[in-house]
Design a protein around this motif. Structure first.
Motif, PDB file in Angstrom:
ATOM      1  N   LYS A 381       0.711  -1.322   0.006  1.00 46.57           N
ATOM      2  CA  LYS A 381       0.513  -0.198  -0.200  1.00 46.57           C
ATOM      3  C   LYS A 381       0.573   0.911  -0.255  1.00 46.57           C
ATOM      4  O   LYS A 381       0.729   2.652  -0.337  1.00 46.57           O
ATOM      5  CB  LYS A 381      -0.819   0.145   1.077  1.00 46.57           C
ATOM      6  N   ASP A 411      -5.285  -4.386   0.587  1.00 48.52           N
ATOM      7  CA  ASP A 411      -6.056  -5.199  -0.093  1.00 48.52           C
ATOM      8  C   ASP A 411      -6.393  -5.701  -1.943  1.00 48.52           C
ATOM      9  O   ASP A 411      -6.688  -4.916  -2.310  1.00 48.52           O
ATOM     10  CB  ASP A 411      -7.446  -4.723   1.114  1.00 48.52           C
ATOM     11  N   LYS A 413      -8.636  -6.943  -2.344  1.00 50.17           N
ATOM     12  CA  LYS A 413     -10.015  -7.230  -3.037  1.00 50.17           C
ATOM     13  C   LYS A 413     -10.206  -5.238  -3.961  1.00 50.17           C
ATOM     14  O   LYS A 413     -11.292  -5.249  -5.061  1.00 50.17           O
ATOM     15  CB  LYS A 413     -11.352  -6.653  -2.241  1.00 50.17           C
ATOM     16  N   TYR A 414      -9.859  -4.119  -3.187  1.00 47.24           N
ATOM     17  CA  TYR A 414      -9.475  -2.781  -3.099  1.00 47.24           C
ATOM     18  C   TYR A 414      -9.135  -3.170  -4.478  1.00 47.24           C
ATOM     19  O   TYR A 414      -9.118  -2.205  -5.938  1.00 47.24           O
ATOM     20  CB  TYR A 414      -8.899  -2.208  -2.782  1.00 47.24           C
ATOM     21  N   GLU A 417     -11.119  -4.078  -8.182  1.00 47.76           N
ATOM     22  CA  GLU A 417     -11.516  -3.020  -8.083  1.00 47.76           C
ATOM     23  C   GLU A 417     -10.215  -1.918  -8.968  1.00 47.76           C
ATOM     24  O   GLU A 417     -11.711  -1.072  -9.934  1.00 47.76           O
ATOM     25  CB  GLU A 417     -12.241  -2.104  -6.637  1.00 47.76           C
TER      26      GLU A 417
END
Length: 474
Positions: A381, A411, A413-414, A417
């Motif tokens: 991140k 993450d 999942k992010y 996206e």
């Protein structure tokens, strides 16, 4: 302490985060008898390519019959990988013994309010202690971050300083310009050292050339201690905690400057099995894939040339050209555009910052034009992952995202996206094993045009390599 207790101690110590500054490590090494002063060293700093250059130099030195210690961070396979002698990991038993010595001194420092060494400082001190105890002929030391205030920067003088490729990374600690980052890396250079540099971009090359020309200068600076702590979110923050030294005078006079020379290089061939090239009168071949590896290799050649200038003064023999040629040819370095399989073609690359992603994109253009690329991606991140996605999504047929085990991991999942928002089909998968299975299954559906590329961070590449090897050996 046994091995498991050592690992648990370090994991607990990791909660301190990282601290840029040298007082703790200097104090700790002094308590251990200053093992860093006992062996000639190659000290390697830079943004990308440190490990590859080190791997080339290490293989050549070992082929020449030397006992070579190597200290690296981060690792991609396991904890003991940090400390190696002639490519053999430290044993669990010796790791326990060496680390116990260092931890005992660390605990005394804590009790005496004489400083609190971080996990990286403890591991760095352990490296010097281990290599000295085992009477290595030469050691290879990789900077953790930056250079000037990195815990590895403890040599009174270093026979050979190597500056690998410099670009933007860790800007919150090293500065927001290439000049500030380069100057931090050049902070490893001491009076009387030999400096070796990678063929940098024009701006960085001028900075290093100017530094080399202006030897004999005296500069005055104030060092400010900066502390990086990891919050519960995994995000690193920085704060100024104390002035470590005020107006320190530093006189630098290089013994010699070696610069890898693009103009003396002629590339003969490149493919997924490696490269062949001609450099300064000799033909070489390497098995590491990608254009950048040729540049790393010629930097290693210059580092060996530098070694030959000082070998006799350390009672060591010069290395002949044939040994260099054979050493480069034999060099392996996992996780750098490594071919893990051919049906389907499966590539693992630890590219983790903008410069590395640009190079990965260039290699994709070179080798995989009009192929359907299935990506397995995990990132940290605190990296500029938006830039990575902007560079790489145009090549993606499909993306499988993961969340690595690092506390700094973004993450998955992010991440999926973000990729979907860029018009690419993406899905989050819960584990590296499932991600490899899914990628290989999809590749079979796609057919011979498919290529799997795992990339984004070294934090999970070792697991991908291990999983792939285990699957192929079933």
């Amino acid at each position: 302490m046994n091995y498991n207790e050592v690992v648990a101690y370090i994991e607990e110590r990791n909660k301190m985060g990282s601290v840029l500054g040298l007082q703790n490590i200097i104090n700790l090494l002094g308590r251990l008898g200053n093992p860093e002063k006992k062996i000639p060293a190659f000290h390697i700093a830079g943004t990308n390519g440190k490990g590859s250059i080190m791997a080339y130099v290490e293989t050549v030195l070992i082929r020449a019959g030397l006992k070579v210690g190597r200290y690296i961070s981060p690792t991609i396979y396991e904890y003991r990988e940090r400390w190696q002698i002639n490519k053999e990991y430290i044993s669990a038993e010796e790791c326990s013994s060496i680390m116990t010595d260092v931890i005992n001194e660390t605990n005394k420092m804590d009790e005496e309010n004489a400083g609190s060494p971080t996990s990286f400082e403890i591991e760095t001190a352990a490296a010097f202690h281990y290599f000295a105890k085992n009477k290595c002929d030469v050691i290879l030391i990789e900077c953790g971050m930056g250079g000037r205030l990195d815990a590895t920067n403890v040599f009174g003088s270093t026979p050979i300083d190597v500056i690998a490729s410099i670009s933007f990374d860790h800007m919150q600690f090293l500065g927001n310009t290439l000049e500030s980052i380069a100057n931090e890396k050049l902070g490893i250079v001491k009076d009387g050292d030999i400096l070796v540099s990678y063929p940098q971009n024009e701006e960085v090359e001028k900075i290093i050339d100017d530094f080399a020309r202006n030897t004999g200068r005296t500069e005055t600076r104030t060092e400010i201690r900066k502390e990086a702590r990891t919050e519960k979110t995994g995000k690193e923050t920085e704060k100024e905690t104390e002035k470590e030294s005020v107006e320190e005078e530093k006189s630098v006079s290089l013994k010699k400057y070696y610069k890898a020379d693009r103009s003396a290089l002629k590339v003969i061939s490149q493919d997924l099995k490696g490269s062949a090239f001609y450099y300064k009168g000799d033909n070489y071949s390497i098995s590491l894939v990608g254009s950048v590896q040729i540049m790393n290799a010629i930097t290693a050649i210059e580092a060996i040339n530098a070694f030959n200038q000082i070998a006799k003064s350390y009672g060591l023999k010069k290395i002949d050209r044939e040994t260099v040629i054979e050493g480069l040819k034999d060099t392996k370095w996992d996780g750098r555009f490594t071919v893990l399989g051919e049906k389907p073609l499966f590539i693992a690359d630890g590219a983790h910052n903008e410069e590395a992603w640009i190079r990965l994109a260039a290699d994709i253009n070179k080798y995989f034009t009009n192929r359907k690329l299935i990506f397995i991606i995990g990132v940290l991140k605190d990296k500029e992952y938006d830039k990575m996605l902007n560079l790489l999504t145009k090549y993606m047929y499909h993306a499988i995202t993961i969340t690595s085990s690092s506390i700094r991991a973004l993450d998955g999942k992010y991440l999926a996206e973000l990729i979907n928002e860029r018009g690419v089909s993406a899905e989050f998968i819960g584990s590296e094993e499932e991600a490899v299975d899914k990628a290989e299954s999809l590749a079979k559906e796609v057919g011979d045009d498919s290529v799997i590329i795992a990339c984004g961070s070294l934090s999970f590449i070792g697991d991908i390599i291990r999983i792939k090897k285990e699957k192929d050996n079933e």
